[in-house]
Design a protein around this motif. Structure first.
Motif, mmCIF file in Angstrom:
data_model
loop_
_atom_site.group_PDB
_atom_site.id
_atom_site.type_symbol
_atom_site.label_atom_id
_atom_site.label_comp_id
_atom_site.label_asym_id
_atom_site.label_seq_id
_atom_site.Cartn_x
_atom_site.Cartn_y
_atom_site.Cartn_z
ATOM 1 N N PRO A 20 -16.898 -8.252 -23.040
ATOM 2 C CA PRO A 20 -17.390 -9.247 -23.355
ATOM 3 C C PRO A 20 -16.926 -10.005 -21.440
ATOM 4 C CG PRO A 20 -14.878 -9.197 -24.834
ATOM 5 C CD PRO A 20 -15.345 -7.830 -24.521
ATOM 6 N N ARG A 21 -15.559 -9.559 -21.230
ATOM 7 C CA ARG A 21 -15.041 -10.462 -19.710
ATOM 8 C C ARG A 21 -16.587 -10.101 -18.840
ATOM 9 N NH1 ARG A 21 -11.564 -12.797 -16.918
ATOM 10 N NH2 ARG A 21 -10.658 -13.823 -18.988
ATOM 11 N N GLU A 22 -17.127 -8.461 -19.309
ATOM 12 C CA GLU A 22 -17.533 -8.618 -17.935
ATOM 13 C C GLU A 22 -18.979 -8.582 -17.933
ATOM 14 O OE1 GLU A 22 -19.591 -4.781 -16.397
ATOM 15 O OE2 GLU A 22 -17.827 -4.236 -17.482
ATOM 16 N N ARG A 23 -19.203 -9.633 -19.406
ATOM 17 C CA ARG A 23 -20.213 -9.929 -19.165
ATOM 18 C C ARG A 23 -20.256 -11.694 -18.929
ATOM 19 N NH1 ARG A 23 -19.927 -9.850 -24.770
ATOM 20 N NH2 ARG A 23 -20.837 -8.063 -24.916
ATOM 21 N N GLY A 24 -18.959 -11.938 -19.558
ATOM 22 C CA GLY A 24 -19.409 -13.604 -19.401
ATOM 23 C C GLY A 24 -19.106 -13.704 -17.810
ATOM 24 N N THR A 25 -18.543 -12.521 -16.841
ATOM 25 C CA THR A 25 -18.362 -12.783 -15.287
ATOM 26 C C THR A 25 -20.096 -12.760 -15.078
ATOM 27 O OG1 THR A 25 -16.516 -11.483 -15.415
ATOM 28 C CG2 THR A 25 -17.714 -11.628 -13.650
ATOM 29 N N LEU A 26 -21.177 -11.933 -15.079
ATOM 30 C CA LEU A 26 -22.396 -11.790 -14.916
ATOM 31 C C LEU A 26 -23.131 -13.220 -15.575
ATOM 32 C CD1 LEU A 26 -22.623 -7.570 -16.978
ATOM 33 C CD2 LEU A 26 -23.091 -8.534 -13.649
ATOM 34 N N ILE A 27 -22.379 -13.645 -16.643
ATOM 35 C CA ILE A 27 -23.641 -14.747 -17.238
ATOM 36 C C ILE A 27 -23.274 -15.518 -15.881
ATOM 37 C CG2 ILE A 27 -23.735 -16.538 -18.042
ATOM 38 C CD1 ILE A 27 -23.270 -14.588 -20.381
ATOM 39 N N GLY A 28 -21.776 -16.268 -15.156
ATOM 40 C CA GLY A 28 -21.140 -17.168 -14.512
ATOM 41 C C GLY A 28 -21.689 -16.640 -13.123
ATOM 42 N N THR A 29 -22.045 -15.505 -12.524
ATOM 43 C CA THR A 29 -22.068 -14.846 -11.605
ATOM 44 C C THR A 29 -23.381 -15.535 -10.840
ATOM 45 O OG1 THR A 29 -20.121 -13.022 -11.998
ATOM 46 C CG2 THR A 29 -22.140 -13.158 -10.110
ATOM 47 N N ARG A 30 -24.530 -14.905 -12.150
ATOM 48 C CA ARG A 30 -26.055 -14.774 -11.456
ATOM 49 C C ARG A 30 -26.528 -16.595 -12.058
ATOM 50 N NH1 ARG A 30 -30.409 -11.384 -14.273
ATOM 51 N NH2 ARG A 30 -32.409 -12.989 -13.583
ATOM 52 N N PHE A 31 -25.516 -17.449 -12.863
ATOM 53 C CA PHE A 31 -25.697 -18.724 -13.584
ATOM 54 C C PHE A 31 -24.880 -19.606 -13.042
ATOM 55 C CE2 PHE A 31 -28.632 -15.814 -16.538
ATOM 56 C CZ PHE A 31 -29.937 -15.985 -15.872
ATOM 57 N N PRO A 66 -24.886 -22.045 -10.473
ATOM 58 C CA PRO A 66 -25.431 -24.085 -10.463
ATOM 59 C C PRO A 66 -25.719 -23.641 -12.165
ATOM 60 C CG PRO A 66 -26.369 -21.646 -8.820
ATOM 61 C CD PRO A 66 -25.704 -21.344 -10.160
ATOM 62 N N GLN A 67 -26.772 -23.186 -13.030
ATOM 63 C CA GLN A 67 -26.861 -24.010 -13.979
ATOM 64 C C GLN A 67 -25.463 -24.336 -15.491
ATOM 65 O OE1 GLN A 67 -28.298 -21.507 -12.957
ATOM 66 N NE2 GLN A 67 -30.181 -21.133 -12.449
ATOM 67 N N VAL A 68 -24.430 -23.345 -15.075
ATOM 68 C CA VAL A 68 -22.936 -23.714 -16.069
ATOM 69 C C VAL A 68 -22.416 -24.653 -15.051
ATOM 70 C CG1 VAL A 68 -20.697 -22.334 -16.304
ATOM 71 C CG2 VAL A 68 -22.841 -20.691 -16.067
ATOM 72 N N ARG A 69 -22.200 -24.917 -13.928
ATOM 73 C CA ARG A 69 -21.464 -25.839 -13.305
ATOM 74 C C ARG A 69 -22.068 -27.461 -13.765
ATOM 75 N NH1 ARG A 69 -20.963 -23.023 -8.372
ATOM 76 N NH2 ARG A 69 -22.578 -23.701 -7.621
#
Length: 353
Positions: free
Chosen positions: A13-24, A26-29
């Motif tokens: 789950p931590r790796e998955r969250g990192t992948l989402i937060g890294t790729r997206f 600007p969208q997350v922010r």
């Protein structure tokens, strides 16, 4: 609303969250900032938002630690404070504490006759100003298992399907027991059902362990049984499909016991939308996803009560629109989707994810 797609294969789950937060990032922010502003406009001070987000995140960590880890990793990778991303994941719980929470309008129709593949369609109605971007995510919660879902950036899940043949639709509800103290976020309940449940019975058992702070109907769909799970702090009610195989849900409680304390907004069109679904359902079975969307509207087409348009005469935070139309194919683990209202489907079709 722009729909982005992502496939992650890690089970961590931590790796998955990192992948989402890294790729997206600007969208997350952006989404975190937009919700922060929205809560302020609705009259909720930031300290209160942080408090409810923190309480909800703590409840999530106790109930589903992997999802809390995923959220924190996403925030860290995107460069956002953890509480701000947690607030998006707990936005239903925070809205329950707002002096003016708004309505929330979604309509779900599921035809699930015994022994046959279910046919589903849902509209998702929300503020377009809060969702300039959204995510279609194919993930691997465990080896040999696939989940495909639609969600907002920062929220663990919403509507989706898994490779075990189980799907989940999502409709917000309002109940007198809704609490400003936080609770397991209902979006996380939807996600965990997709991650772990293979059957309706397993979904009911899992949902019953979550102490929620806000109310929602999760319509669980399988080829072997379907029902709407109405969640509230006052308890969980299971509303089964009718003898004709239909499950229809909008934004009020159908269980008689919970309905007695329904606190849905007086100006909601939930009753009218449910009546509309009852009137058009006979025309929906056996059609393609686009044909089902057209039948969902009925003869009224774009003027159907299930096709919401923002009212330009209202202030932005009171404008609502149908941002998404989607159907779940539980036999093929697929989501058919259109970023718009269902009356547009005959012209544009629905894409498959």
């Amino acid at each position: 609303m722009e729909l982005h797609t992502l496939t992650t294969e890690t089970t961590d789950p931590r790796e998955r969250g990192t992948l989402i937060g890294t790729r997206f990032a600007p969208q997350v922010r952006r989404v975190a900032a937009l919700y922060r502003q929205h809560f302020a406009v609705l009259g909720l001070p930031e300290e209160r938002v942080r408090d409810i987000a923190g309480r909800s995140h703590a409840a999530l960590r106790d109930w589903a630690p992997a999802l809390a880890e995923e959220s924190d990793a996403c925030a860290d990778a995107a460069g956002v404070e953890r509480w701000a991303v947690a607030a998006v994941g707990a936005r239903t719980e925070i809205l329950a504490a707002c002096p003016q929470p708004g309505r929330g309008e979604c309509s779900t129709a599921v035809f699930a006759p015994a022994g046959a593949a279910p046919q589903t369609l849902q509209t998702w109605d929300w503020h377009d100003l809060l969702v300039p971007d959204a995510l279609l995510h194919a993930l691997t919660p465990a080896e040999g298992r696939t989940v495909k879902l639609f969600t907002e950036f920062g929220a663990p899940g919403k509507i989706g399907v898994n490779s075990a043949g189980l799907g989940v639709h999502f409709n917000i509800l309002f109940h007198a027991s809704d609490s400003a103290d936080g609770g397991v976020p209902v979006h996380a309940v939807a996600r965990r059902l997709l991650d772990e449940a293979d059957t309706l019975d397993e979904a009911v058992a899992l949902a019953s362990t979550a102490r929620v702070g806000a109310s929602t109907a999760l319509t669980v769909v399988t080829a072997d049984g379907s029902a709407s799970l109405e969640l509230s702090l006052a308890g969980l009610a299971v509303v089964p499909a009718g003898e004709d195989g239909w499950l229809l849900h909008t934004n009020h409680f159908l269980d008689a016991g919970l309905a007695a304390a329904d606190t849905g907004p007086a100006d909601s069109m939930t009753a009218e939308r449910l009546a509309h679904l009852r009137a058009v359902r006979a025309a929906m079975p056996g059609l393609t996803p686009a044909g089902r969307a057209r039948a969902f509207c009925g003869d009224a087409g774009a003027d159907a009560v299930v096709c919401m348009r923002p009212d330009a005469h209202k202030v932005p935070h009171e404008q609502w629109g149908t941002l998404l139309t989607l159907g779940l194919d539980v036999t093929r683990c697929a989501i058919d989707h259109l970023a718009g209202p269902p009356h547009e489907a005959p012209a544009t079709g629905l894409a498959r994810f």
